[in-house]
Motif scaffolding. Structure first.
Motif, mmCIF file in Angstrom:
data_model
loop_
_atom_site.group_PDB
_atom_site.id
_atom_site.type_symbol
_atom_site.label_atom_id
_atom_site.label_comp_id
_atom_site.label_asym_id
_atom_site.label_seq_id
_atom_site.Cartn_x
_atom_site.Cartn_y
_atom_site.Cartn_z
ATOM 1 N N GLY A 1 57.208 -19.077 6.309
ATOM 2 C CA GLY A 1 56.272 -18.311 5.502
ATOM 3 C C GLY A 1 56.686 -18.231 4.042
ATOM 4 O O GLY A 1 57.873 -18.145 3.721
ATOM 5 N N TYR A 2 55.696 -18.269 3.154
ATOM 6 C CA TYR A 2 55.939 -18.163 1.718
ATOM 7 C C TYR A 2 54.934 -17.199 1.100
ATOM 8 O O TYR A 2 53.749 -17.229 1.427
ATOM 9 C CB TYR A 2 55.791 -19.525 1.026
ATOM 10 N N MET A 3 55.413 -16.356 0.214
ATOM 11 C CA MET A 3 54.535 -15.537 -0.610
ATOM 12 C C MET A 3 54.199 -16.315 -1.871
ATOM 13 O O MET A 3 55.067 -16.973 -2.449
ATOM 14 C CB MET A 3 55.246 -14.237 -1.013
ATOM 15 N N GLN A 4 52.956 -16.242 -2.300
ATOM 16 C CA GLN A 4 52.565 -16.821 -3.580
ATOM 17 C C GLN A 4 52.272 -15.673 -4.537
ATOM 18 O O GLN A 4 51.447 -14.804 -4.260
ATOM 19 C CB GLN A 4 51.340 -17.722 -3.421
ATOM 20 N N ILE A 5 52.990 -15.670 -5.658
ATOM 21 C CA ILE A 5 52.945 -14.557 -6.594
ATOM 22 C C ILE A 5 52.679 -15.109 -7.994
ATOM 23 O O ILE A 5 53.251 -16.119 -8.389
ATOM 24 C CB ILE A 5 54.277 -13.782 -6.586
ATOM 25 N N GLU A 6 51.808 -14.430 -8.740
ATOM 26 C CA GLU A 6 51.524 -14.841 -10.110
ATOM 27 C C GLU A 6 52.279 -13.942 -11.082
ATOM 28 O O GLU A 6 52.175 -12.719 -11.016
ATOM 29 C CB GLU A 6 50.026 -14.768 -10.406
ATOM 30 N N GLY A 7 53.055 -14.539 -11.961
ATOM 31 C CA GLY A 7 53.803 -13.764 -12.944
ATOM 32 C C GLY A 7 54.646 -14.688 -13.790
ATOM 33 O O GLY A 7 54.532 -15.913 -13.712
ATOM 34 N N ASP A 8 55.501 -14.120 -14.612
ATOM 35 C CA ASP A 8 56.379 -14.924 -15.449
ATOM 36 C C ASP A 8 57.648 -15.215 -14.665
ATOM 37 O O ASP A 8 58.546 -14.389 -14.572
ATOM 38 C CB ASP A 8 56.714 -14.172 -16.737
ATOM 39 N N LEU B 1 61.489 -7.943 -4.062
ATOM 40 C CA LEU B 1 61.801 -6.683 -3.399
ATOM 41 C C LEU B 1 60.533 -5.948 -2.987
ATOM 42 O O LEU B 1 59.556 -5.903 -3.749
ATOM 43 C CB LEU B 1 62.625 -5.785 -4.337
ATOM 44 N N ASP B 2 60.558 -5.372 -1.801
ATOM 45 C CA ASP B 2 59.428 -4.549 -1.381
ATOM 46 C C ASP B 2 59.540 -3.177 -2.038
ATOM 47 O O ASP B 2 60.453 -2.906 -2.831
ATOM 48 C CB ASP B 2 59.329 -4.471 0.143
ATOM 49 N N GLN B 3 58.628 -2.273 -1.704
ATOM 50 C CA GLN B 3 58.571 -0.997 -2.391
ATOM 51 C C GLN B 3 59.688 -0.042 -1.989
ATOM 52 O O GLN B 3 59.846 1.028 -2.584
ATOM 53 C CB GLN B 3 57.202 -0.360 -2.174
ATOM 54 N N SER B 4 60.498 -0.440 -1.020
ATOM 55 C CA SER B 4 61.672 0.358 -0.672
ATOM 56 C C SER B 4 62.933 -0.184 -1.345
ATOM 57 O O SER B 4 63.999 0.410 -1.232
ATOM 58 C CB SER B 4 61.864 0.370 0.850
ATOM 59 N N GLY B 5 62.806 -1.327 -2.047
ATOM 60 C CA GLY B 5 63.952 -1.965 -2.682
ATOM 61 C C GLY B 5 64.658 -2.975 -1.807
ATOM 62 O O GLY B 5 65.663 -3.557 -2.215
ATOM 63 N N ALA B 6 64.145 -3.214 -0.589
ATOM 64 C CA ALA B 6 64.729 -4.224 0.299
ATOM 65 C C ALA B 6 64.186 -5.605 -0.064
ATOM 66 O O ALA B 6 63.100 -5.742 -0.631
ATOM 67 C CB ALA B 6 64.404 -3.903 1.750
ATOM 68 N N VAL B 7 64.956 -6.652 0.277
ATOM 69 C CA VAL B 7 64.570 -8.025 -0.070
ATOM 70 C C VAL B 7 63.471 -8.518 0.870
ATOM 71 O O VAL B 7 63.658 -8.590 2.079
ATOM 72 C CB VAL B 7 65.778 -8.975 0.003
ATOM 73 N N ALA B 8 62.331 -8.851 0.282
ATOM 74 C CA ALA B 8 61.211 -9.390 1.050
ATOM 75 C C ALA B 8 61.150 -10.905 0.988
ATOM 76 O O ALA B 8 60.558 -11.546 1.855
ATOM 77 C CB ALA B 8 59.889 -8.802 0.551
ATOM 78 N N GLY B 9 61.771 -11.497 -0.036
ATOM 79 C CA GLY B 9 61.723 -12.942 -0.177
ATOM 80 C C GLY B 9 62.662 -13.426 -1.263
ATOM 81 O O GLY B 9 63.319 -12.639 -1.956
ATOM 82 N N VAL B 10 62.731 -14.752 -1.417
ATOM 83 C CA VAL B 10 63.593 -15.398 -2.413
ATOM 84 C C VAL B 10 62.745 -16.382 -3.212
ATOM 85 O O VAL B 10 62.061 -17.237 -2.632
ATOM 86 C CB VAL B 10 64.772 -16.144 -1.750
ATOM 87 N N ILE B 11 62.793 -16.288 -4.539
ATOM 88 C CA ILE B 11 62.005 -17.165 -5.403
ATOM 89 C C ILE B 11 62.554 -18.591 -5.341
ATOM 90 O O ILE B 11 63.761 -18.811 -5.494
ATOM 91 C CB ILE B 11 62.035 -16.661 -6.858
ATOM 92 N N LEU B 12 61.644 -19.561 -5.135
ATOM 93 C CA LEU B 12 62.074 -20.947 -5.011
ATOM 94 C C LEU B 12 61.503 -21.858 -6.090
ATOM 95 O O LEU B 12 62.233 -22.556 -6.781
ATOM 96 C CB LEU B 12 61.700 -21.489 -3.630
ATOM 97 N N LYS B 13 60.200 -21.882 -6.247
ATOM 98 C CA LYS B 13 59.602 -22.843 -7.176
ATOM 99 C C LYS B 13 58.299 -22.277 -7.716
ATOM 100 O O LYS B 13 57.700 -21.377 -7.132
ATOM 101 C CB LYS B 13 59.331 -24.177 -6.472
ATOM 102 N N GLY B 14 57.873 -22.812 -8.858
ATOM 103 C CA GLY B 14 56.640 -22.343 -9.453
ATOM 104 C C GLY B 14 55.977 -23.404 -10.301
ATOM 105 O O GLY B 14 56.584 -24.426 -10.634
ATOM 106 N N GLU B 15 54.728 -23.148 -10.643
ATOM 107 C CA GLU B 15 53.962 -24.048 -11.494
ATOM 108 C C GLU B 15 53.318 -23.234 -12.610
ATOM 109 O O GLU B 15 52.757 -22.165 -12.365
ATOM 110 C CB GLU B 15 52.862 -24.754 -10.686
ATOM 111 N N PRO B 16 53.406 -23.724 -13.873
ATOM 112 C CA PRO B 16 52.758 -23.000 -14.974
ATOM 113 C C PRO B 16 51.244 -23.025 -14.828
ATOM 114 O O PRO B 16 50.669 -23.993 -14.326
ATOM 115 C CB PRO B 16 53.218 -23.767 -16.211
ATOM 116 N N MET B 17 50.601 -21.946 -15.289
ATOM 117 C CA MET B 17 49.158 -21.824 -15.219
ATOM 118 C C MET B 17 48.579 -21.779 -16.627
ATOM 119 O O MET B 17 49.279 -21.454 -17.589
ATOM 120 C CB MET B 17 48.781 -20.550 -14.452
ATOM 121 N N PRO B 18 47.292 -22.097 -16.786
ATOM 122 C CA PRO B 18 46.663 -22.039 -18.116
ATOM 123 C C PRO B 18 46.769 -20.668 -18.765
ATOM 124 O O PRO B 18 46.791 -20.555 -19.997
ATOM 125 C CB PRO B 18 45.195 -22.397 -17.823
ATOM 126 N N SER B 19 46.864 -19.615 -17.956
ATOM 127 C CA SER B 19 46.951 -18.247 -18.481
ATOM 128 C C SER B 19 48.272 -17.960 -19.176
ATOM 129 O O SER B 19 48.411 -16.966 -19.889
ATOM 130 C CB SER B 19 46.768 -17.242 -17.337
#
Length: 231
Positions: A180-187, A198-216
């Motif tokens: 499973g992978y989360m897709q997140i938009e941000g810098d 991190l989830d809203q309790s401060g626990a680790v929900a995932g690890v950032i791996l790769k991204g693609e720049p967007m026109p925004s």
């Protein structure tokens, strides 16, 4: 469409306040839509750090200490050189360690030993050599991430030359080969690789791996869910 509430430089002041449960987040409103809820999380500053290539001190990514005080989790492509395919000689430095501090071997800088690298998930697990500077390792989230949830993410922002904490919504959950992978938009430019989500309790929900720049100007990045990360 709402994507990123705010980014917060991880300064000494901010991280110390976080360590005492300081309020972190914003109720920013964009185009009539409500921003994220007010959330308070705690971070031990010594458990979040920059991973450097030991020979030249160059920053290569982000890592965090989880499960026990000497285990560091990051992206495999941070630990393994993409050109030579050889493991890098790495060190771990807490957020406020300067280049001169690294050269003098002070302020918690520790050598990293590669224990496990998994090409299938692009995850590497390393061990800190010697006494760990981290007293409260990150815990793994026991809940499943869902589309639309607000999460924190943090990593090395190479444009601002420091670690940043940001908040954003999960845009999508996808699966590749049952992982499973989360897709997140941000810098989240390349220096964020290996940083925790991190989830809203401060626990680790995932690890950032790769991204693609967007026109925004933002990035759409993938973060592997923590249940798929080996221990």
């Amino acid at each position: 469409m709402y994507s990123l509430a705010e980014w917060i430089p991880v300064s000494k002041t901010v991280i110390r306040l976080l360590a005492f449960g300081m309020y972190l987040a914003s109720s920013v409103t964009m185009k009539g839509q409500s921003g994220p809820p007010k959330i308070s999380i705690e971070i031990d500053d010594k458990c979040l750090g920059v991973i450097r290539n030991s020979p030249d001190g160059h920053w290569v990514g982000t890592g965090f200490i989880a499960d026990d005080p000497n285990t560091v989790i990051t992206a495999r492509h941070v630990a393994i050189d993409g050109t030579t395919k050889r493991k890098r000689d790495l060190t771990y430095s807490p957020p406020f360690t300067t280049d001169s501090d690294v050269m003098r071997g002070v302020l918690g800088t520790r050598k990293l030993i590669l224990m496990r690298d998994d090409p299938a998930t692009d995850i590497a697990v390393l061990r800190l050599d010697g006494k760990s500077p981290c007293e409260r390792p990150f815990k793994r989230s026991s809940t499943t991430a869902n589309k639309g949830e607000f999460v924190f993410y943090t990593g090395l922002n190479t444009a601002r030359h420091g670690l940043m904490v940001s908040i954003a919504q999960i845009r999508n959950i996808k699966f590749e080969n049952l992982t499973g992978y989360m897709q997140i938009e941000g810098d989240a430019r390349p220096g964020y690789s290996g940083g925790p989500v991190l989830d809203q309790s401060g626990a680790v929900a995932g690890v950032i791996l790769k991204g693609e720049p967007m026109p925004s100007g933002n990035w759409m990045f993938d973060a592997i869910v923590i249940s798929s990360v080996p221990k």
